[in-house]
Structure formats: structure tokens, C-alpha cells
Design a protein around this motif. Structure first.
Motif, mmCIF file in Angstrom:
data_model
loop_
_atom_site.group_PDB
_atom_site.id
_atom_site.type_symbol
_atom_site.label_atom_id
_atom_site.label_comp_id
_atom_site.label_asym_id
_atom_site.label_seq_id
_atom_site.Cartn_x
_atom_site.Cartn_y
_atom_site.Cartn_z
ATOM 1 N N PRO A 174 0.809 -1.226 0.000
ATOM 2 C CA PRO A 174 0.000 0.000 0.000
ATOM 3 C C PRO A 174 0.841 1.276 0.000
ATOM 4 C CG PRO A 174 -0.822 -1.540 1.646
ATOM 5 C CD PRO A 174 0.484 -2.077 1.154
ATOM 6 N N ALA A 175 1.986 1.241 0.680
ATOM 7 C CA ALA A 175 2.852 2.422 0.726
ATOM 8 C C ALA A 175 3.424 2.743 -0.649
ATOM 9 C CB ALA A 175 3.974 2.212 1.742
ATOM 10 N N VAL A 176 3.873 1.725 -1.368
ATOM 11 C CA VAL A 176 4.416 1.946 -2.713
ATOM 12 C C VAL A 176 3.306 2.407 -3.656
ATOM 13 C CG1 VAL A 176 5.565 0.878 -4.692
ATOM 14 C CG2 VAL A 176 6.324 0.332 -2.370
ATOM 15 N N LEU A 177 2.140 1.781 -3.559
ATOM 16 C CA LEU A 177 1.015 2.197 -4.404
ATOM 17 C C LEU A 177 0.608 3.644 -4.141
ATOM 18 C CD1 LEU A 177 -1.322 -0.935 -4.395
ATOM 19 C CD2 LEU A 177 -0.087 0.024 -6.345
ATOM 20 N N LEU A 198 4.953 -1.782 -8.260
ATOM 21 C CA LEU A 198 5.653 -1.137 -9.378
ATOM 22 C C LEU A 198 5.245 -1.759 -10.703
ATOM 23 C CD1 LEU A 198 9.238 -0.667 -7.892
ATOM 24 C CD2 LEU A 198 7.385 1.009 -8.069
ATOM 25 N N VAL A 199 5.123 -3.078 -10.737
ATOM 26 C CA VAL A 199 4.664 -3.762 -11.956
ATOM 27 C C VAL A 199 3.260 -3.295 -12.308
ATOM 28 C CG1 VAL A 199 3.945 -6.012 -12.868
ATOM 29 C CG2 VAL A 199 6.164 -5.762 -11.735
ATOM 30 N N GLN A 200 2.396 -3.204 -11.304
ATOM 31 C CA GLN A 200 1.027 -2.764 -11.567
ATOM 32 C C GLN A 200 1.005 -1.369 -12.181
ATOM 33 O OE1 GLN A 200 -2.273 -3.693 -8.958
ATOM 34 N NE2 GLN A 200 -2.685 -1.510 -8.780
ATOM 35 N N VAL A 201 1.744 -0.459 -11.594
ATOM 36 C CA VAL A 201 1.726 0.926 -12.075
ATOM 37 C C VAL A 201 2.405 1.056 -13.436
ATOM 38 C CG1 VAL A 201 2.601 3.246 -11.622
ATOM 39 C CG2 VAL A 201 1.551 1.936 -9.784
ATOM 40 N N CYS A 202 3.529 0.382 -13.608
ATOM 41 C CA CYS A 202 4.288 0.532 -14.853
ATOM 42 C C CYS A 202 3.681 -0.236 -16.028
ATOM 43 C CB CYS A 202 5.728 0.073 -14.643
ATOM 44 S SG CYS A 202 6.652 1.134 -13.529
ATOM 45 N N CYS A 203 3.094 -1.387 -15.754
ATOM 46 C CA CYS A 203 2.620 -2.250 -16.844
ATOM 47 C C CYS A 203 1.120 -2.185 -17.088
ATOM 48 C CB CYS A 203 3.007 -3.695 -16.556
ATOM 49 S SG CYS A 203 4.777 -3.965 -16.472
ATOM 50 N N PHE A 204 0.357 -1.885 -16.065
ATOM 51 C CA PHE A 204 -1.098 -2.002 -16.186
ATOM 52 C C PHE A 204 -1.827 -0.713 -15.865
ATOM 53 C CE2 PHE A 204 0.460 -6.268 -14.998
ATOM 54 C CZ PHE A 204 0.159 -6.913 -16.176
ATOM 55 N N SER A 205 -1.119 0.411 -15.902
ATOM 56 C CA SER A 205 -1.750 1.680 -15.574
ATOM 57 C C SER A 205 -1.498 2.678 -16.699
ATOM 58 C CB SER A 205 -1.167 2.220 -14.261
ATOM 59 O OG SER A 205 -1.653 3.512 -14.012
#
Length: 86
Positions: A37-40, A63-70
């Protein structure tokens, strides 16, 4: 620290959770409940815990979520790996 039962409760999306499921990972560790949650949230994060506690995924899953799926690409990422901490 509140330990939750699923990565979804930490705010991770379906794509990341599907990948975790393929690897047989279903429940976050305590350090992941702190770190994900902190990184998100976009905060600077330093985590410390014993080997095998899940620190790597605590950093990388969001990081994968933000970089790849956002569609939001305004992140700057710096990963520093220290092998000898005194």
C-alpha cells in the motif's frame, strides 16, 4: 500492522493477482501488507525484514502494476540493492 487475507485488499489489480495465482501465491506476508500500500500510494519506502519474508514482492508488485497495467506514467523509480548492510 494489519495482515490481510488477499492481495486485492492491498489494492493490487486483477492482472497482478492473476500472475500471483499462477505462481501459487495467494496470501500476502506481513511485510507485504506494509509495503504494497505504501508503494502504491507513491511514498518513498524502505523495508527491513529477514530473508524470505517477501520484501522483493512488496516492492515490485505495486511497481509492476503501475508501470505495466496503468495509464498513469508519471512515476520515477529508483531501486537500490544493498547486499551488505552493517
Amino acid at each position: 500492522v494489519e495482515v490481510v487475507e488477499s492481495f486485492e485488499e492491498l489494492g493490487l489489480g486483477e492482472e497482478v493477482m492473476a500472475a500471483l495465482g499462477e505462481m501459487g501465491i495467494s496470501k500476502p506476508t506481513e511485510i507485504q501488507c506494509v509495503g504494497v500500500p505504501a508503494v502504491l500510494a507513491g511514498t518513498s519506502v524502505v523495508l527491513g525484514s529477514h530473508t524470505g519474508s517477501g520484501k522483493t514482492l512488496a516492492y515490485l508488485l505495486p511497481l509492476v502494476q503501475v508501470c505495466c497495467f496503468s495509464s498513469w506514467n508519471q512515476w520515477s523509480i529508483c531501486i537500490c540493492v544493498c547486499t551488505n548492510v552493517v
